[in-house]
Design a protein around this motif. Structure first.
Motif, PDB file in Angstrom:
ATOM      1  N   TYR A   1       0.762  -1.028  -0.050  1.00 12.25           N
ATOM      2  CA  TYR A   1       0.012  -0.028  -0.026  1.00 12.25           C
ATOM      3  C   TYR A   1       0.803   1.317  -0.079  1.00 12.25           C
ATOM      4  O   TYR A   1       0.267   2.113   0.180  1.00 12.25           O
ATOM      5  CB  TYR A   1      -0.931   0.060   1.226  1.00 12.25           C
TER       6      TYR A   1
ATOM      7  N   VAL B   1       2.805   0.545   8.320  1.00  5.28           N
ATOM      8  CA  VAL B   1       2.351   1.159   9.532  1.00  5.28           C
ATOM      9  C   VAL B   1       3.003   0.551  10.681  1.00  5.28           C
ATOM     10  O   VAL B   1       3.522  -0.722  10.655  1.00  5.28           O
ATOM     11  CB  VAL B   1       0.772   1.217   9.479  1.00  5.28           C
TER      12      VAL B   1
ATOM     13  N   PHE C   1       2.350  -1.549  13.419  1.00  9.03           N
ATOM     14  CA  PHE C   1       2.292  -2.676  13.776  1.00  9.03           C
ATOM     15  C   PHE C   1       2.992  -3.521  12.973  1.00  9.03           C
ATOM     16  O   PHE C   1       3.609  -4.673  13.344  1.00  9.03           O
ATOM     17  CB  PHE C   1       0.757  -3.403  13.816  1.00  9.03           C
TER      18      PHE C   1
ATOM     19  N   CYS D   1      -2.926   2.420  12.690  1.00  6.34           N
ATOM     20  CA  CYS D   1      -3.778   1.581  11.809  1.00  6.34           C
ATOM     21  C   CYS D   1      -4.946   1.708  12.480  1.00  6.34           C
ATOM     22  O   CYS D   1      -5.045   1.492  13.780  1.00  6.34           O
ATOM     23  CB  CYS D   1      -3.333   0.391  11.534  1.00  6.34           C
TER      24      CYS D   1
ATOM     25  N   ASN E   1      -2.749  -6.917  12.772  1.00  9.91           N
ATOM     26  CA  ASN E   1      -2.709  -5.439  12.936  1.00  9.91           C
ATOM     27  C   ASN E   1      -3.195  -5.034  14.250  1.00  9.91           C
ATOM     28  O   ASN E   1      -4.265  -4.515  14.607  1.00  9.91           O
ATOM     29  CB  ASN E   1      -4.031  -4.805  11.806  1.00  9.91           C
TER      30      ASN E   1
ATOM     31  N   VAL F   1     -10.378   2.246   5.878  1.00  6.55           N
ATOM     32  CA  VAL F   1     -10.174   2.209   4.404  1.00  6.55           C
ATOM     33  C   VAL F   1     -11.342   1.245   3.863  1.00  6.55           C
ATOM     34  O   VAL F   1     -12.187   1.655   2.910  1.00  6.55           O
ATOM     35  CB  VAL F   1      -8.726   1.869   3.832  1.00  6.55           C
TER      36      VAL F   1
ATOM     37  N   TRP G   1      -2.341   6.601   6.823  1.00  5.08           N
ATOM     38  CA  TRP G   1      -1.204   6.214   7.408  1.00  5.08           C
ATOM     39  C   TRP G   1      -0.149   5.623   6.678  1.00  5.08           C
ATOM     40  O   TRP G   1       1.181   6.032   6.716  1.00  5.08           O
ATOM     41  CB  TRP G   1      -1.547   5.342   8.542  1.00  5.08           C
ATOM     42  N   MET G   2      -0.597   4.569   5.672  1.00 11.05           N
ATOM     43  CA  MET G   2       0.584   4.277   4.705  1.00 11.05           C
ATOM     44  C   MET G   2       1.117   5.397   3.805  1.00 11.05           C
ATOM     45  O   MET G   2       2.174   5.275   3.490  1.00 11.05           O
ATOM     46  CB  MET G   2      -0.120   3.363   3.492  1.00 11.05           C
TER      47      MET G   2
HETATM   48 FE1  SF4 Z   1      -4.776  -0.576   9.097  1.00 11.08          FE
HETATM   49 FE2  SF4 Z   1      -7.047  -0.202   6.985  1.00 11.08          FE
HETATM   50 FE3  SF4 Z   1      -4.589   1.141   6.913  1.00 11.08          FE
HETATM   51 FE4  SF4 Z   1      -4.745  -1.624   6.586  1.00 11.08          FE
HETATM   52  S1  SF4 Z   1      -5.354  -0.107   5.338  1.00 11.08           S
HETATM   53  S2  SF4 Z   1      -3.167  -0.377   7.769  1.00 11.08           S
HETATM   54  S3  SF4 Z   1      -6.102  -2.234   8.128  1.00 11.08           S
HETATM   55  S4  SF4 Z   1      -6.145   1.558   8.452  1.00 11.08           S
END
Ligand code: SF4
Ligand code: 13P
Length: 355
Positions: free
Chosen positions: A51, A90, A92, A115, A143, A204, A301-302
């Motif tokens: 991502y 992210v 985690f 996340c 996660n 997301v 966050w990504m």
């Molecule tokens: Fe977390 Fe959703 Fe981002 Fe994946 S896409 S890192 S599950 S917030």
């Protein structure tokens, strides 16, 4: 019998906007040159999630790192001889890398890369939930924080979740599942296992709309629908393939359909285009008529990972991930249990034969 503890919902409302890195003309090449030089000098490899930007994914591959799903990121770090792992993903993911590789230095471009699933599951409340159901096996998704993994019996990723739940059900075990309620609901329906679900969600994936996918499919009747199981049940019900990020990329390559409607973060399109050249990739809609989306098929966050902050951590050695040894020593068991199960069952967790 003790009363059923209903886990509190923790809707994550404080979602940052998606801010993509912007670079001046000429800046990109200069950054890449300095990053590559420092990675060699610091004996560092870049481990990036699907991502993150295409730029970071290309850099990871060009410099001997890897681009993959969350579990393979950790496994790659374990196998790598490099002393420093730079995790573009992210938090985690950085923590999991550290749990499995305590002797290595793990750095992240931005430690604020959270996340919503992890945020929705505070370790203290989760511990109370588990303590209220001592008869249940505790299964948590990757996660989650290191502390939550430390309280769990098993950690799973989306590529192996159904297999683990089937296995535990066959042993007569009842489960606690956290934190993703949609993935939990999917696994429960797929296996019939007795599962108590935490009420977290991914900001997301929960935005994908069945109505919008139906409209798109009417426009492109030749399309197949690919869905990550963090999506709502009505979206999963429309899927031709449900799977982890790696499994969706594989499906894109192998399905005969010339058009693919994809319900997961659009960062995955970088690898999907490579895997399925010539196919048309369409982002699954995130809003119904007149609706606005917050996440718009991309994890904010990504998006915090970029070339500038990657260079900064290489220069300063900052943004190091630390996990207290008392927590790490317990968390590693839940991860290793899954890895051993995958090995014994002949399941390749990231990418090939879990479904
Ligand atoms: Fe977390 Fe959703 Fe981002 Fe994946 S896409 S890192 S599950 S917030
Ligand atoms: P994968 O482990 O399937 O890559 O998923 C991670 C994630 O955060 C999905 O939103």
């Amino acid at each position: 019998m003790s009363a059923v503890f209903i886990p509190p919902a923790h809707p994550v409302t404080d979602v940052p906007p998606v801010v993509e890195e912007t670079l001046q003309p000429g800046e990109r090449e200069a950054l890449l040159t300095r990053i590559k030089r420092l990675m060699r000098e610091r004996d560092a490899v870049l481990v990036a999630h699907y991502y993150t930007s295409g730029e970071l994914q290309r850099l990871a591959e060009e410099t001997g790192g890897c681009v993959s799903d969350s579990l393979e990121m950790a496994r790659f770090g374990h196998a790598s001889k490099a002393k420093t792992l730079i995790v573009a993903g992210v938090r985690f993911m950085g923590e999991t890398a550290k749990i499995l590789n305590p002797e290595k230095r793990v750095l992240m471009p931005d430690l604020n890369a959270e996340c919503s699933l992890d945020l929705s599951c505070p370790a203290d409340e989760f511990t109370r939930f588990c303590d209220a159901h001592p008869d249940r096996t505790v299964v948590v998704y990757a996660n989650t924080s290191a502390e939550v993994k430390a309280r769990a019996d098993w950690m799973v990723t989306s590529s192996i979740a159904v297999k683990v739940a089937e296995h535990l059900k066959a042993r007569g075990e009842k489960l606690i599942w956290a934190p993703d309620r949609y993935l939990g609901d999917y696994v429960r329906r797929a296996t019939g296992a007795d599962m108590l679900l935490w009420q977290g969600s991914c900001v997301v994936h929960e935005r994908f709309k069945a109505e919008g996918i139906l409209a798109l499919r009417a426009e492109y009747p030749e399309a197949a629908v690919l869905v990550h199981p963090e999506s709502p049940a009505a979206v999963i019900a429309l899927a031709d393939v449900v799977g982890s990020t790696t499994q969706l990329i594989r499906a894109a390559a192998t399905l005969p359909n010339p058009v693919l409607i994809v319900a997961t973060d659009n960062g995955i399109f970088h690898k999907m285009r490579e895997a399925a050249p010539g196919k048309r990739l369409l982002e699954a809609p995130t809003g119904g008529t007149g609706a606005t989306c917050v996440s718009c098929a991309h994890c904010p966050w990504m998006a915090m990972n970029g070339l500038k902050n990657l260079l900064a951590v290489l220069e300063t050695g900052g943004n190091e991930i630390h996990v207290a040894e008392t927590v790490r020593a317990r968390a590693v068991h839940s991860i290793n249990r899954m890895l051993e199960f995958a090995g014994q069952s002949g399941i390749v967790v990231a990418g090939q034969s879990a479904d």
